[in-house]
Design an enzyme around this catalytic site. Structure first.
Site, PDB file in Angstrom:
ATOM      1  N   ASN A 107     -33.536 -30.414 -32.437  1.00 14.36           N
ATOM      2  CA  ASN A 107     -33.096 -31.202 -31.274  1.00 14.36           C
ATOM      3  C   ASN A 107     -33.787 -30.802 -29.969  1.00 14.36           C
ATOM      4  OD1 ASN A 107     -31.516 -28.826 -31.485  1.00 14.36           O
ATOM      5  ND2 ASN A 107     -29.989 -29.678 -30.120  1.00 14.36           N
ATOM      6  N   GLU A 159     -26.284 -19.448 -33.676  1.00 11.57           N
ATOM      7  CA  GLU A 159     -25.881 -20.439 -32.678  1.00 11.57           C
ATOM      8  C   GLU A 159     -25.707 -21.756 -33.435  1.00 11.57           C
ATOM      9  OE1 GLU A 159     -27.982 -18.261 -28.859  1.00 11.57           O
ATOM     10  OE2 GLU A 159     -28.982 -20.027 -29.653  1.00 11.57           O
ATOM     11  N   CYS A 177     -26.372 -29.522 -28.827  1.00 16.11           N
ATOM     12  CA  CYS A 177     -25.175 -28.901 -29.399  1.00 16.11           C
ATOM     13  C   CYS A 177     -24.048 -28.816 -28.371  1.00 16.11           C
ATOM     14  CB  CYS A 177     -25.516 -27.513 -29.913  1.00 16.11           C
ATOM     15  SG  CYS A 177     -26.155 -26.439 -28.614  1.00 16.11           S
ATOM     16  N   GLU A 210     -26.412 -14.501 -27.223  1.00 16.13           N
ATOM     17  CA  GLU A 210     -27.758 -14.199 -26.740  1.00 16.13           C
ATOM     18  C   GLU A 210     -27.781 -14.536 -25.257  1.00 16.13           C
ATOM     19  OE1 GLU A 210     -31.128 -14.980 -29.261  1.00 16.13           O
ATOM     20  OE2 GLU A 210     -29.883 -15.266 -31.024  1.00 16.13           O
TER      21      GLU A 210
END
Ligand code: NAD
Ligand code: 6OD
Length: 502
Positions: free
Chosen positions: A171, A270, A304, A483
Protein backbone atom coordinates in the site's frame (compact mmCIF):
# COMPACT_ATOMS: atom_id res chain seq x y z
CA UNK A 1 23.89 -8.02 -15.25
CA UNK A 2 24.05 -4.26 -14.98
CA UNK A 3 21.42 -2.18 -13.17
CA UNK A 4 17.97 -3.21 -14.36
CA UNK A 5 16.40 0.22 -14.22
CA UNK A 6 18.81 2.70 -15.68
CA UNK A 7 18.49 1.62 -19.30
CA UNK A 8 14.78 1.23 -19.12
CA UNK A 9 13.95 4.59 -17.64
CA UNK A 10 15.77 6.42 -20.44
CA UNK A 11 13.50 5.38 -23.29
CA UNK A 12 14.95 6.01 -26.75
CA UNK A 13 11.79 7.87 -27.75
CA UNK A 14 12.42 10.41 -25.03
CA UNK A 15 9.20 9.15 -23.45
CA UNK A 16 9.40 7.78 -19.93
CA UNK A 17 9.26 3.99 -20.26
CA UNK A 18 8.58 1.84 -17.25
CA UNK A 19 10.68 -1.05 -16.11
CA UNK A 20 10.41 -4.14 -18.25
CA UNK A 21 12.40 -6.46 -16.04
CA UNK A 22 12.84 -6.39 -12.31
CA UNK A 23 15.63 -8.48 -10.87
CA UNK A 24 16.71 -9.53 -7.42
CA UNK A 25 19.65 -7.68 -5.89
CA UNK A 26 22.20 -9.77 -4.02
CA UNK A 27 25.68 -8.78 -2.90
CA UNK A 28 25.69 -5.69 -5.09
CA UNK A 29 24.57 -7.50 -8.28
CA UNK A 30 21.21 -7.65 -10.06
CA UNK A 31 20.52 -11.36 -10.48
CA UNK A 32 17.90 -13.67 -11.95
CA UNK A 33 15.98 -16.02 -9.71
CA UNK A 34 14.28 -19.28 -10.60
CA UNK A 35 10.91 -18.12 -11.82
CA UNK A 36 9.13 -15.06 -13.08
CA UNK A 37 5.84 -13.30 -12.38
CA UNK A 38 4.03 -10.28 -13.77
CA UNK A 39 3.96 -6.81 -12.23
CA UNK A 40 0.60 -5.35 -13.21
CA UNK A 41 -0.44 -1.70 -13.41
CA UNK A 42 -3.70 -1.61 -11.44
CA UNK A 43 -4.93 1.47 -13.30
CA UNK A 44 -5.36 -0.41 -16.59
CA UNK A 45 -4.43 -4.07 -15.98
CA UNK A 46 -1.36 -3.92 -18.26
CA UNK A 47 1.82 -5.83 -17.46
CA UNK A 48 4.54 -3.29 -16.72
CA UNK A 49 7.35 -5.64 -15.83
CA UNK A 50 8.41 -9.23 -15.45
CA UNK A 51 9.69 -9.84 -11.97
CA UNK A 52 12.32 -12.46 -11.28
CA UNK A 53 11.27 -14.69 -8.37
CA UNK A 54 13.93 -15.74 -5.86
CA UNK A 55 13.96 -19.42 -4.94
CA UNK A 56 15.49 -21.01 -1.85
CA UNK A 57 18.98 -20.99 -3.36
CA UNK A 58 18.93 -17.26 -4.09
CA UNK A 59 17.51 -16.42 -0.66
CA UNK A 60 20.37 -18.49 0.82
CA UNK A 61 22.83 -16.45 -1.25
CA UNK A 62 21.24 -13.16 -0.16
CA UNK A 63 21.36 -14.08 3.52
CA UNK A 64 24.91 -15.41 3.10
CA UNK A 65 26.00 -12.16 1.45
CA UNK A 66 24.35 -10.13 4.19
CA UNK A 67 26.11 -12.21 6.86
CA UNK A 68 29.51 -11.83 5.21
CA UNK A 69 28.95 -8.10 4.83
CA UNK A 70 28.57 -7.76 8.60
CA UNK A 71 32.23 -8.75 8.88
CA UNK A 72 33.36 -6.38 6.11
CA UNK A 73 33.89 -2.60 6.03
CA UNK A 74 30.30 -1.96 7.17
CA UNK A 75 30.98 -3.48 10.59
CA UNK A 76 34.05 -1.30 11.01
CA UNK A 77 32.48 2.05 10.18
CA UNK A 78 32.06 4.62 12.91
CA UNK A 79 28.47 5.51 13.74
CA UNK A 80 29.10 8.93 12.29
CA UNK A 81 30.34 7.52 8.97
CA UNK A 82 27.38 5.16 8.79
CA UNK A 83 25.00 8.04 9.44
CA UNK A 84 26.77 10.02 6.71
CA UNK A 85 26.14 7.23 4.20
CA UNK A 86 22.46 7.13 5.13
CA UNK A 87 22.23 10.86 4.49
CA UNK A 88 23.68 10.16 1.04
CA UNK A 89 20.96 7.57 0.46
CA UNK A 90 18.33 10.20 1.36
CA UNK A 91 19.92 12.63 -1.09
CA UNK A 92 20.08 9.87 -3.71
CA UNK A 93 16.35 9.24 -3.41
CA UNK A 94 15.71 12.94 -3.89
CA UNK A 95 18.06 13.08 -6.86
CA UNK A 96 15.94 10.38 -8.55
CA UNK A 97 12.65 11.74 -7.24
CA UNK A 98 10.79 11.42 -10.56
CA UNK A 99 12.00 7.86 -11.15
CA UNK A 100 10.75 6.81 -7.72
CA UNK A 101 7.43 8.62 -8.13
CA UNK A 102 6.74 7.09 -11.54
CA UNK A 103 7.78 3.60 -10.46
CA UNK A 104 5.53 3.81 -7.38
CA UNK A 105 2.59 5.20 -9.35
CA UNK A 106 2.88 2.48 -12.00
CA UNK A 107 3.05 -0.30 -9.40
CA UNK A 108 0.30 0.93 -7.07
CA UNK A 109 -1.97 3.10 -9.20
CA UNK A 110 -1.85 5.77 -6.52
CA UNK A 111 -2.30 9.37 -7.69
CA UNK A 112 0.94 11.04 -8.73
CA UNK A 113 0.14 13.94 -6.40
CA UNK A 114 0.10 11.54 -3.44
CA UNK A 115 3.30 9.70 -4.33
CA UNK A 116 4.99 13.09 -4.79
CA UNK A 117 3.90 14.58 -1.48
CA UNK A 118 3.85 11.49 0.75
CA UNK A 119 5.60 8.30 -0.34
CA UNK A 120 8.85 9.52 -1.85
CA UNK A 121 9.55 12.46 0.51
CA UNK A 122 8.90 10.14 3.48
CA UNK A 123 11.40 7.62 2.13
CA UNK A 124 14.13 10.26 2.16
CA UNK A 125 12.98 11.50 5.57
CA UNK A 126 13.18 7.95 6.98
CA UNK A 127 16.90 7.79 6.16
CA UNK A 128 17.64 11.29 7.49
CA UNK A 129 15.75 10.86 10.74
CA UNK A 130 17.33 7.54 11.66
CA UNK A 131 20.79 8.70 10.60
CA UNK A 132 20.46 11.65 12.98
CA UNK A 133 18.92 9.56 15.74
CA UNK A 134 21.75 7.03 15.81
CA UNK A 135 24.36 9.76 15.60
CA UNK A 136 22.86 11.48 18.66
CA UNK A 137 21.76 8.43 20.64
CA UNK A 138 23.22 8.32 24.12
CA UNK A 139 24.05 5.29 26.24
CA UNK A 140 21.80 4.19 29.09
CA UNK A 141 23.91 4.27 32.28
CA UNK A 142 23.54 3.87 36.04
CA UNK A 143 25.86 4.59 38.93
CA UNK A 144 25.22 1.61 41.22
CA UNK A 145 25.59 1.56 45.04
CA UNK A 146 25.34 -1.93 46.64
CA UNK A 147 24.26 -2.58 50.25
CA UNK A 148 27.67 -4.20 50.96
CA UNK A 149 29.49 -0.99 50.05
CA UNK A 150 30.62 -1.92 46.52
CA UNK A 151 29.88 0.46 43.73
CA UNK A 152 29.78 0.06 39.98
CA UNK A 153 29.09 1.84 36.73
CA UNK A 154 26.58 0.16 34.43
CA UNK A 155 26.21 1.19 30.82
CA UNK A 156 24.55 -0.44 27.85
CA UNK A 157 26.21 -0.50 24.45
CA UNK A 158 24.29 -1.08 21.22
CA UNK A 159 25.34 -3.86 18.88
CA UNK A 160 23.71 -4.87 15.61
CA UNK A 161 21.44 -7.93 15.64
CA UNK A 162 22.93 -9.29 12.41
CA UNK A 163 20.92 -9.91 9.25
CA UNK A 164 17.40 -8.46 9.49
CA UNK A 165 14.67 -9.94 7.28
CA UNK A 166 12.22 -7.23 6.18
CA UNK A 167 8.85 -8.10 4.65
CA UNK A 168 6.56 -5.33 3.46
CA UNK A 169 3.13 -4.78 1.86
CA UNK A 170 1.94 -2.99 -1.27
CA UNK A 171 0.00 0.00 0.00
CA UNK A 172 2.89 2.40 0.75
CA UNK A 173 5.72 0.29 -0.67
CA UNK A 174 8.74 2.57 -0.48
CA UNK A 175 7.61 4.44 2.63
CA UNK A 176 7.07 1.27 4.65
CA UNK A 177 10.20 -0.48 3.36
CA UNK A 178 12.49 2.43 4.18
CA UNK A 179 10.77 2.89 7.57
CA UNK A 180 12.45 -0.42 8.47
CA UNK A 181 15.57 -0.43 6.28
CA UNK A 182 16.77 2.97 7.57
CA UNK A 183 16.84 2.15 11.31
CA UNK A 184 18.10 -1.38 10.65
CA UNK A 185 21.09 0.00 8.73
CA UNK A 186 21.55 2.88 11.18
CA UNK A 187 22.06 0.29 13.93
CA UNK A 188 24.76 -1.47 11.87
CA UNK A 189 22.72 -4.45 10.65
CA UNK A 190 22.57 -5.76 7.11
CA UNK A 191 19.21 -6.47 5.49
CA UNK A 192 17.44 -8.78 3.10
CA UNK A 193 14.14 -7.24 2.03
CA UNK A 194 11.18 -8.98 0.42
CA UNK A 195 8.85 -6.31 -0.98
CA UNK A 196 5.27 -7.18 -1.87
CA UNK A 197 4.91 -9.18 -5.07
CA UNK A 198 2.42 -6.49 -6.18
CA UNK A 199 4.92 -3.62 -5.88
CA UNK A 200 8.50 -4.74 -6.48
CA UNK A 201 9.83 -1.69 -8.35
CA UNK A 202 10.90 0.93 -5.81
CA UNK A 203 12.74 -1.53 -3.52
CA UNK A 204 14.79 -2.50 -6.58
CA UNK A 205 15.39 1.07 -7.63
CA UNK A 206 16.59 1.78 -4.10
CA UNK A 207 19.37 -0.76 -4.71
CA UNK A 208 20.86 1.55 -7.33
CA UNK A 209 20.69 4.47 -4.94
CA UNK A 210 22.44 2.40 -2.26
CA UNK A 211 25.28 1.56 -4.63
CA UNK A 212 25.61 5.16 -5.81
CA UNK A 213 25.67 6.36 -2.19
CA UNK A 214 28.61 4.06 -1.42
CA UNK A 215 26.81 1.50 0.72
CA UNK A 216 29.07 -1.57 0.46
CA UNK A 217 27.89 -4.72 -1.35
CA UNK A 218 25.82 -7.16 0.68
CA UNK A 219 24.39 -4.59 3.10
CA UNK A 220 21.10 -4.13 1.22
CA UNK A 221 19.71 -7.16 -0.61
CA UNK A 222 16.36 -7.59 -2.34
CA UNK A 223 14.61 -10.88 -3.03
CA UNK A 224 11.34 -10.96 -4.95
CA UNK A 225 8.48 -13.38 -4.63
CA UNK A 226 5.43 -14.37 -2.67
CA UNK A 227 4.76 -15.56 0.89
CA UNK A 228 4.19 -19.28 1.53
CA UNK A 229 6.50 -21.59 -0.43
CA UNK A 230 8.34 -18.61 -1.87
CA UNK A 231 10.85 -15.90 -0.96
CA UNK A 232 8.81 -14.60 2.01
CA UNK A 233 8.72 -17.95 3.78
CA UNK A 234 12.31 -18.83 2.81
CA UNK A 235 13.48 -15.58 4.36
CA UNK A 236 11.54 -15.77 7.63
CA UNK A 237 12.57 -19.44 8.09
CA UNK A 238 16.21 -18.84 7.35
CA UNK A 239 18.56 -19.74 10.21
CA UNK A 240 20.96 -16.97 9.14
CA UNK A 241 18.34 -14.27 9.73
CA UNK A 242 18.62 -12.80 13.22
CA UNK A 243 15.33 -10.87 13.36
CA UNK A 244 12.20 -10.41 11.30
CA UNK A 245 10.25 -7.20 10.89
CA UNK A 246 6.97 -7.40 9.03
CA UNK A 247 4.17 -5.10 7.93
CA UNK A 248 1.01 -6.61 6.50
CA UNK A 249 -2.18 -8.45 7.34
CA UNK A 250 -2.78 -9.82 10.82
CA UNK A 251 -3.31 -13.35 9.45
CA UNK A 252 0.07 -13.20 7.68
CA UNK A 253 1.65 -12.00 10.94
CA UNK A 254 0.23 -15.09 12.66
CA UNK A 255 1.70 -17.36 9.95
CA UNK A 256 5.13 -15.69 10.19
CA UNK A 257 5.04 -15.93 13.97
CA UNK A 258 4.67 -19.71 13.68
CA UNK A 259 7.57 -19.87 11.22
CA UNK A 260 9.97 -17.88 13.37
CA UNK A 261 8.91 -19.50 16.66
CA UNK A 262 11.23 -22.46 16.18
CA UNK A 263 14.32 -20.26 16.06
CA UNK A 264 13.17 -17.71 18.70
CA UNK A 265 13.95 -14.61 16.63
CA UNK A 266 12.96 -11.12 17.69
CA UNK A 267 9.93 -9.95 15.70
CA UNK A 268 8.27 -6.62 15.09
CA UNK A 269 4.79 -6.72 13.56
CA UNK A 270 2.80 -3.80 12.15
CA UNK A 271 -0.54 -5.35 11.17
CA UNK A 272 -4.09 -4.54 10.17
CA UNK A 273 -6.62 -2.16 11.69
CA UNK A 274 -10.31 -1.32 11.93
CA UNK A 275 -9.78 2.21 13.06
CA UNK A 276 -12.37 4.49 14.62
CA UNK A 277 -12.85 8.25 14.33
CA UNK A 278 -14.92 9.97 17.03
CA UNK A 279 -16.56 13.24 15.99
CA UNK A 280 -18.09 15.49 18.66
CA UNK A 281 -20.76 18.12 17.96
CA UNK A 282 -18.32 20.85 19.04
CA UNK A 283 -15.78 19.94 16.31
CA UNK A 284 -14.59 22.45 13.75
CA UNK A 285 -17.05 21.15 11.17
CA UNK A 286 -15.25 22.02 7.93
CA UNK A 287 -11.84 20.92 9.23
CA UNK A 288 -13.35 17.64 10.43
CA UNK A 289 -15.10 16.84 7.16
CA UNK A 290 -11.87 17.52 5.26
CA UNK A 291 -9.82 15.53 7.78
CA UNK A 292 -12.22 12.59 7.72
CA UNK A 293 -12.31 12.61 3.94
CA UNK A 294 -8.55 12.00 4.00
CA UNK A 295 -8.81 9.52 6.85
CA UNK A 296 -11.35 7.42 4.96
CA UNK A 297 -10.36 7.82 1.31
CA UNK A 298 -6.62 8.59 1.08
CA UNK A 299 -4.79 6.09 -1.14
CA UNK A 300 -8.24 4.70 -2.00
CA UNK A 301 -8.61 3.68 1.63
CA UNK A 302 -5.54 1.48 1.47
CA UNK A 303 -3.72 2.87 4.47
CA UNK A 304 -3.65 0.74 7.60
CA UNK A 305 -4.51 3.89 9.60
CA UNK A 306 -7.67 4.71 7.61
CA UNK A 307 -10.91 5.16 9.54
CA UNK A 308 -13.44 2.53 8.50
CA UNK A 309 -15.66 3.29 11.52
CA UNK A 310 -16.82 6.86 12.08
CA UNK A 311 -18.81 7.70 15.21
CA UNK A 312 -20.60 11.07 15.17
CA UNK A 313 -22.48 12.79 18.01
CA UNK A 314 -26.18 12.42 17.22
CA UNK A 315 -26.98 16.16 17.20
CA UNK A 316 -24.80 16.67 14.07
CA UNK A 317 -25.12 13.16 12.61
CA UNK A 318 -27.37 13.90 9.63
CA UNK A 319 -25.54 17.12 8.76
CA UNK A 320 -22.17 15.38 9.01
CA UNK A 321 -23.15 12.37 6.89
CA UNK A 322 -24.47 14.73 4.24
CA UNK A 323 -21.25 16.78 4.21
CA UNK A 324 -19.03 13.68 4.04
CA UNK A 325 -21.19 12.36 1.19
CA UNK A 326 -20.73 15.60 -0.76
CA UNK A 327 -17.00 15.47 -0.10
CA UNK A 328 -16.75 11.82 -1.27
CA UNK A 329 -18.69 12.63 -4.42
CA UNK A 330 -16.38 15.56 -5.16
CA UNK A 331 -13.26 13.36 -5.19
CA UNK A 332 -11.95 12.81 -8.68
CA UNK A 333 -11.36 9.21 -9.64
CA UNK A 334 -9.17 8.79 -12.66
CA UNK A 335 -5.76 8.23 -14.16
CA UNK A 336 -3.02 8.18 -11.51
CA UNK A 337 -0.88 10.27 -13.85
CA UNK A 338 -3.40 13.12 -13.92
CA UNK A 339 -2.27 15.63 -11.30
CA UNK A 340 -5.87 16.44 -10.40
CA UNK A 341 -6.81 12.82 -9.59
CA UNK A 342 -7.69 12.15 -5.94
CA UNK A 343 -8.55 8.46 -6.14
CA UNK A 344 -6.72 5.75 -8.04
CA UNK A 345 -7.67 2.09 -8.33
CA UNK A 346 -7.32 -0.64 -5.73
CA UNK A 347 -4.11 -2.64 -5.96
CA UNK A 348 -5.39 -5.71 -7.79
CA UNK A 349 -8.32 -7.52 -9.28
CA UNK A 350 -8.20 -9.93 -6.34
CA UNK A 351 -8.30 -7.10 -3.80
CA UNK A 352 -11.18 -5.46 -5.67
CA UNK A 353 -13.12 -8.75 -5.45
CA UNK A 354 -12.59 -8.66 -1.69
CA UNK A 355 -13.70 -5.04 -1.33
CA UNK A 356 -16.73 -5.55 -3.57
CA UNK A 357 -17.68 -8.63 -1.55
CA UNK A 358 -17.85 -6.34 1.51
CA UNK A 359 -19.95 -3.84 -0.47
CA UNK A 360 -22.43 -6.69 -1.19
CA UNK A 361 -22.22 -7.89 2.41
CA UNK A 362 -23.04 -4.40 3.70
CA UNK A 363 -26.28 -4.47 1.73
CA UNK A 364 -27.05 -8.01 2.93
CA UNK A 365 -26.44 -6.88 6.51
CA UNK A 366 -28.99 -4.09 6.05
CA UNK A 367 -26.83 -1.01 5.47
CA UNK A 368 -28.15 2.20 4.00
CA UNK A 369 -25.92 3.17 1.06
CA UNK A 370 -25.26 6.89 1.46
CA UNK A 371 -23.03 7.01 -1.60
CA UNK A 372 -21.06 4.63 -3.81
CA UNK A 373 -21.26 0.89 -3.35
CA UNK A 374 -20.17 -0.30 -6.78
CA UNK A 375 -17.64 -0.23 -9.63
CA UNK A 376 -17.44 3.03 -11.63
CA UNK A 377 -17.55 3.16 -15.39
CA UNK A 378 -15.17 5.41 -17.31
CA UNK A 379 -15.84 4.32 -20.88
CA UNK A 380 -12.16 3.82 -21.75
CA UNK A 381 -8.87 2.24 -20.74
CA UNK A 382 -9.54 2.81 -17.04
CA UNK A 383 -12.40 0.32 -17.17
CA UNK A 384 -9.62 -2.31 -17.26
CA UNK A 385 -8.34 -0.92 -13.94
CA UNK A 386 -9.43 -2.02 -10.48
CA UNK A 387 -11.47 1.02 -9.46
CA UNK A 388 -14.28 1.07 -6.89
CA UNK A 389 -16.48 3.95 -5.82
CA UNK A 390 -15.80 5.75 -2.55
CA UNK A 391 -18.55 4.46 -0.31
CA UNK A 392 -20.33 5.50 2.87
CA UNK A 393 -22.75 3.32 4.80
CA UNK A 394 -25.01 3.98 7.76
CA UNK A 395 -27.53 1.90 9.65
CA UNK A 396 -25.53 -1.23 10.46
CA UNK A 397 -25.50 -2.96 13.84
CA UNK A 398 -22.17 -2.66 15.65
CA UNK A 399 -21.93 -6.47 15.43
CA UNK A 400 -22.11 -6.46 11.59
CA UNK A 401 -19.08 -7.97 9.86
CA UNK A 402 -18.67 -4.80 7.81
CA UNK A 403 -18.19 -2.91 11.09
CA UNK A 404 -15.87 -5.55 12.58
CA UNK A 405 -13.58 -6.68 9.75
CA UNK A 406 -10.84 -4.75 7.95
CA UNK A 407 -11.93 -4.05 4.36
CA UNK A 408 -8.95 -1.93 3.21
CA UNK A 409 -10.88 0.09 0.63
CA UNK A 410 -12.39 3.59 0.29
CA UNK A 411 -15.28 2.88 2.61
CA UNK A 412 -16.61 3.69 6.05
CA UNK A 413 -19.65 3.09 8.20
CA UNK A 414 -20.96 6.12 10.10
CA UNK A 415 -22.92 5.60 13.32
CA UNK A 416 -24.37 8.05 15.85
CA UNK A 417 -23.54 8.23 19.58
CA UNK A 418 -25.13 10.08 22.48
CA UNK A 419 -22.40 10.29 25.12
CA UNK A 420 -18.63 10.38 25.38
CA UNK A 421 -18.63 7.06 27.28
CA UNK A 422 -20.69 5.39 24.57
CA UNK A 423 -18.36 6.71 21.86
CA UNK A 424 -15.26 5.41 23.62
CA UNK A 425 -16.91 2.02 24.22
CA UNK A 426 -17.89 1.70 20.55
CA UNK A 427 -14.45 2.80 19.34
CA UNK A 428 -12.76 0.23 21.58
CA UNK A 429 -15.12 -2.62 20.68
CA UNK A 430 -12.71 -4.27 18.22
CA UNK A 431 -10.00 -6.92 18.19
CA UNK A 432 -7.71 -4.46 16.42
CA UNK A 433 -5.93 -1.51 18.03
CA UNK A 434 -3.88 0.42 15.53
CA UNK A 435 -5.04 4.03 15.33
CA UNK A 436 -7.88 6.38 16.17
CA UNK A 437 -8.84 10.02 15.85
CA UNK A 438 -10.89 12.41 17.96
CA UNK A 439 -12.46 15.58 16.57
CA UNK A 440 -13.46 18.28 19.06
CA UNK A 441 -12.66 21.87 19.99
CA UNK A 442 -12.88 20.96 23.70
CA UNK A 443 -9.21 20.55 24.61
CA UNK A 444 -9.78 18.61 27.81
CA UNK A 445 -12.17 16.21 26.10
CA UNK A 446 -9.71 15.72 23.25
CA UNK A 447 -6.97 14.60 25.65
CA UNK A 448 -9.38 12.57 27.78
CA UNK A 449 -10.92 10.59 24.94
CA UNK A 450 -7.61 10.12 23.11
CA UNK A 451 -6.03 8.60 26.21
CA UNK A 452 -8.87 6.09 26.57
CA UNK A 453 -8.51 4.70 23.04
CA UNK A 454 -6.94 1.21 23.07
CA UNK A 455 -4.64 1.86 20.13
CA UNK A 456 -1.02 2.58 19.27
CA UNK A 457 -1.70 6.14 18.09
CA UNK A 458 -4.59 8.60 18.48
CA UNK A 459 -4.77 11.83 16.56
CA UNK A 460 -6.75 14.81 17.85
CA UNK A 461 -8.13 17.08 15.09
CA UNK A 462 -5.79 15.58 12.54
CA UNK A 463 -4.91 12.25 10.95
CA UNK A 464 -1.66 10.63 9.71
CA UNK A 465 0.38 13.58 10.96
CA UNK A 466 3.68 11.86 11.69
CA UNK A 467 6.70 12.67 13.82
CA UNK A 468 9.13 9.81 13.17
CA UNK A 469 10.57 10.02 16.68
CA UNK A 470 7.29 8.87 18.24
CA UNK A 471 6.29 5.27 19.03
CA UNK A 472 4.33 3.58 16.24
CA UNK A 473 2.62 0.20 16.36
CA UNK A 474 -0.55 -1.51 17.37
CA UNK A 475 -2.40 -3.28 20.15
CA UNK A 476 -4.36 -6.52 19.83
CA UNK A 477 -4.52 -7.90 16.28
CA UNK A 478 -2.77 -4.74 15.02
CA UNK A 479 0.71 -5.78 15.95
CA UNK A 480 3.50 -6.55 18.33
CA UNK A 481 6.05 -3.99 19.44
CA UNK A 482 6.67 -0.36 18.61
CA UNK A 483 8.96 1.18 16.02
CA UNK A 484 9.81 4.86 15.58
CA UNK A 485 12.53 6.92 17.24
CA UNK A 486 14.36 5.14 20.03
CA UNK A 487 11.88 2.24 19.80
CA UNK A 488 13.29 1.41 16.38
CA UNK A 489 16.84 1.72 17.67
CA UNK A 490 15.97 -0.67 20.49
CA UNK A 491 14.37 -3.23 18.19
CA UNK A 492 17.21 -3.17 15.66
CA UNK A 493 20.00 -3.45 18.21
CA UNK A 494 21.10 -5.85 20.88
CA UNK A 495 21.88 -4.08 24.15
CA UNK A 496 24.92 -5.36 25.97
CA UNK A 497 25.01 -4.00 29.53
CA UNK A 498 28.57 -3.57 30.84
CA UNK A 499 28.93 -3.55 34.63
CA UNK A 500 32.27 -2.22 35.92
CA UNK A 501 33.03 -2.41 39.61
CA UNK A 502 34.61 0.82 40.72
P1 NAD B 1 0.02 -9.32 3.27
O1 NAD B 1 0.10 -9.77 4.68
O2 NAD B 1 -0.82 -10.10 2.33
O3 NAD B 1 1.47 -9.28 2.60
C1 NAD B 1 2.52 -8.53 3.16
C2 NAD B 1 3.83 -9.15 2.77
O4 NAD B 1 3.96 -10.42 3.40
C3 NAD B 1 4.01 -9.38 1.28
O5 NAD B 1 5.35 -9.06 0.95
C4 NAD B 1 3.76 -10.88 1.15
O6 NAD B 1 4.39 -11.46 0.03
C5 NAD B 1 4.36 -11.39 2.44
N1 NAD B 1 3.85 -12.69 2.90
C6 NAD B 1 2.61 -13.19 2.77
N2 NAD B 1 2.53 -14.40 3.38
C7 NAD B 1 3.75 -14.65 3.92
C8 NAD B 1 4.31 -15.74 4.66
N3 NAD B 1 3.58 -16.81 5.00
N4 NAD B 1 5.60 -15.66 5.03
C9 NAD B 1 6.35 -14.58 4.72
N5 NAD B 1 5.88 -13.53 4.01
C10 NAD B 1 4.60 -13.56 3.62
O7 NAD B 1 -0.44 -7.80 3.32
P2 NAD B 1 -0.80 -6.85 2.11
O8 NAD B 1 -2.09 -7.31 1.52
O9 NAD B 1 0.40 -6.72 1.25
O10 NAD B 1 -1.02 -5.44 2.85
C11 NAD B 1 -2.24 -5.01 3.37
C12 NAD B 1 -2.30 -5.29 4.87
O11 NAD B 1 -1.21 -4.68 5.52
C13 NAD B 1 -3.53 -4.69 5.54
O12 NAD B 1 -4.03 -5.61 6.47
C14 NAD B 1 -2.99 -3.47 6.26
O13 NAD B 1 -3.75 -3.03 7.37
C15 NAD B 1 -1.64 -3.95 6.67
N6 NAD B 1 -0.73 -2.83 6.92
C16 NAD B 1 -0.39 -2.54 8.20
C17 NAD B 1 0.46 -1.44 8.47
C18 NAD B 1 0.86 -1.04 9.87
O14 NAD B 1 1.74 -0.20 10.00
N7 NAD B 1 0.26 -1.58 10.90
C19 NAD B 1 0.95 -0.71 7.41
C20 NAD B 1 0.57 -1.04 6.11
C21 NAD B 1 -0.27 -2.12 5.87
O1 6OD C 1 4.00 6.46 8.99
C1 6OD C 1 4.52 5.37 9.29
O2 6OD C 1 5.65 5.29 9.80
C2 6OD C 1 3.79 4.14 9.02
N1 6OD C 1 4.39 3.00 9.40
C3 6OD C 1 2.60 4.19 8.41
C4 6OD C 1 1.81 3.06 8.12
C5 6OD C 1 0.76 3.18 7.29
C6 6OD C 1 -0.06 2.06 6.95
O3 6OD C 1 -0.54 1.86 5.86
Amino acid sequence: MAGCFAAVFAGASGQRDFVKSILNYVDGQFVQGEGEFADVNPANGSVIANVSEAGQELVDRAVGAARSALRGPWGKLTVSDRAGLLHKVAAGIEARFDDFVHAEVADTGKPISLASRLDVPRAAANFRVFADLIRNAGLESFQTEMADGRSALNYAVRKPLGVVGIITPWNLPLLLLTWKVAPALACGNTVVVKPSEETPATATLLAEVMTDAGIPNGIYNVVHGFGPGSAGEFLTKHPGVAAVTFTGESATGAAIMKTVAASVKPISFELGGKNAAVVFADCDFEQTVDGLSDAVFLNTGQVCLCAERVYVERTIFAQFVDALKKKAESLKMGSPLDKTTNLGPLISSQHRKKVISYYRLAEDEGATVVTGGSIPSFGGELDQGYYVQPTIYTGLAESARVVKEEIFGPVCHVAPFDSEEEAVAMANDTKYGLAGSVWTTNLRRGHRVAQQMNVGITWVNCWFLRDLRTPFGGAGLSGIGREGGVHSLNFYSELNNVCVQL
